[in-house]
Each structure stands twice: as structure tokens, then as C-alpha cells.
Design an enzyme around this catalytic site. Structure first.
Site, mmCIF file in Angstrom:
data_model
loop_
_atom_site.group_PDB
_atom_site.id
_atom_site.type_symbol
_atom_site.label_atom_id
_atom_site.label_comp_id
_atom_site.label_asym_id
_atom_site.label_seq_id
_atom_site.Cartn_x
_atom_site.Cartn_y
_atom_site.Cartn_z
ATOM 1 N N HIS A 76 5.929 6.446 -0.707
ATOM 2 C CA HIS A 76 6.637 5.203 -1.053
ATOM 3 C C HIS A 76 5.769 4.001 -0.701
ATOM 4 O O HIS A 76 4.906 4.088 0.166
ATOM 5 C CB HIS A 76 7.971 5.107 -0.308
ATOM 6 N N HIS A 93 0.836 -1.208 0.000
ATOM 7 C CA HIS A 93 0.000 0.000 0.000
ATOM 8 C C HIS A 93 0.867 1.252 0.000
ATOM 9 O O HIS A 93 2.042 1.202 0.360
ATOM 10 C CB HIS A 93 -0.879 0.024 1.251
#
Ligand code: 2AM
Length: 186
Positions: free
Chosen positions: A121, A38
Site C-alpha cells: 500500500h 512511496h
């Protein structure tokens, strides 16, 4: 409850991310399970359950207001905390805007979140000593929703992510206003 707001990759991006390492992971590396990959928008940490309705209202409001965009993951790297990550080469403006609005909304609710510069990220693995050989090329997917996620301990003690609510990003891009036509002379 330990909570965070996130965006999930679609199935194709999830599969591409999971297969991105073409060399063996360094010894001792803990790759993230495919279904847990995620992009975190904001990490809230432990939050009182009573705040949940306000967080859900915030998520719904942002979903209506914020615009969808495209994520192009083209940078892959390793931090010295052992994380192997995938990141966009350029952070889409719509993502910066979404995170700013989210942080402001959380601050207004008195919920603490990160105040450092946002570094988008996706963590691919933890406890890695170095980056393994990776497949070339970018991974592209739509950033078209936001989700409120609980981080919980699973039956065998592993961390499990449970999506509590998910909202589509349905805001419209503001169009540049066209100039009014010059009235005819005379
Ligand atoms: P990370 O992958 O870089 O560790 C759930 O833990 C998500 O919230 C992860 O994506 C994690 O990012 C992020 N996160 C941000 N700050 C965190 C913190 N202080 N503790 C745990 N997770 C954090």
C-alpha cells in the site's frame, strides 16, 4: 539509522496520487507530502550503521535478479489507525517475489523485518477519520527499481526520507522453454 526498502512512484503517478482526493480531507488529516509518497517493500526499523554495506550488497543483488513489473493502483481505503491508502487490486507476482527475496536476504543477514503477510500500500494520509471523495480510475506506473531509504528527523522535526541507494530491477522474465522439435522419422 531507521531504514526501509521502498519503490518510489514516477512523477506522473506521484502527481495523480497527490491529487486523488477530490473532496476536502477530513479535519485533522495529515496528508503525506508528494515527495514522500512511496511503496514500502520491507521496514527494518533501527539498524546499526555497520550493516549498511551488506544491505547495499543485498539491494544490488536483488536489482540484478528481480524483474520489473507494472503497478496498477485501483483500490483506495481507510484503516482504523487513520491511514488512507492506495493499493493494487491484485499484487503483481513480481512484487510478491521481490518482497519474498528481500525478506529472505534480510533474515540471512540477521536483520529483523516484518514477517506478517505483505500488504502492499501507499499511505496517502494519516490521522484521517474517514475517506474523502476520491477521483475514479486507476493509477498505473512502473515498478522498476528498489531503494534503500533512511527515515530521519528534518529541521523542523518532521520526518524526511533520504534515498541512500537505488537499483534498477533488471532481471529477465523466464521464458517457457519451447519443446524440442520431433526428429524426422526414418
Ligand atoms: P505505513 O505508511 O503503513 O505506516 C516508513 O515509515 C515506511 O515504513 C512507511 O511506509 C510505513 O508504513 C512502513 N512501516 C512498516 N512498519 C512500520 C513500523 N513498525 N513503524 C513505522 N513504519 C513502518
Amino acid at each position: 539509522m531507521r531504514l526501509f526498502f521502498a519503490v518510489w512512484p514516477d512523477n506522473a503517478a506521484r502527481a495523480a496520487l497527490a491529487q486523488h482526493a477530490i473532496g476536502p480531507w477530513p479535519r485533522g488529516t495529515r496528508p503525506i507530502r508528494d515527495d514522500a509518497l512511496h511503496l514500502t517493500l520491507a521496514f527494518l526499523g533501527d539498524v546499526d550503521e555497520a550493516v549498511l554495506p551488506a544491505l547495499e550488497a543485498l539491494g544490488a543483488q536483488l536489482g540484478q535478479r528481480c524483474v520489473p513489473t507494472r503497478m496498477r493502483l485501483a483500490k483506495f481505503g481507510h484503516w482504523n489507525n487513520g491511514i488512507i491508502w492506495a493499493a493494487p487490486e491484485r499484487t503483481p507476482k513480481a512484487l510478491t517475489g521481490l518482497v519474498a527475496e528481500l525478506r529472505q536476504g534480510l533474515a540471512e543477514l540477521g536483520v529483523e523485518s516484518d514477517t506478517r503477510r505483505y500488504k502492499p500500500h501507499i499511505t496517502l494520509a494519516r490521522r484521517a477519520s474517514h475517506l474523502p471523495p476520491l477521483a475514479p480510475g486507476a493509477i498505473v506506473y512502473p515498478l522498476d527499481h528498489l531503494a534503500l531509504v533512511a527515515s530521519e528527523a528534518g529541521p523542523t522535526g518532521q520526518v524526511v526520507y533520504r534515498t541512500l541507494a537505488r537499483w534498477p530491477l533488471s532481471g529477465r522474465k523466464k521464458r517457457a522453454r519451447s519443446k524440442p522439435e520431433t526428429p524426422p522419422l526414418g
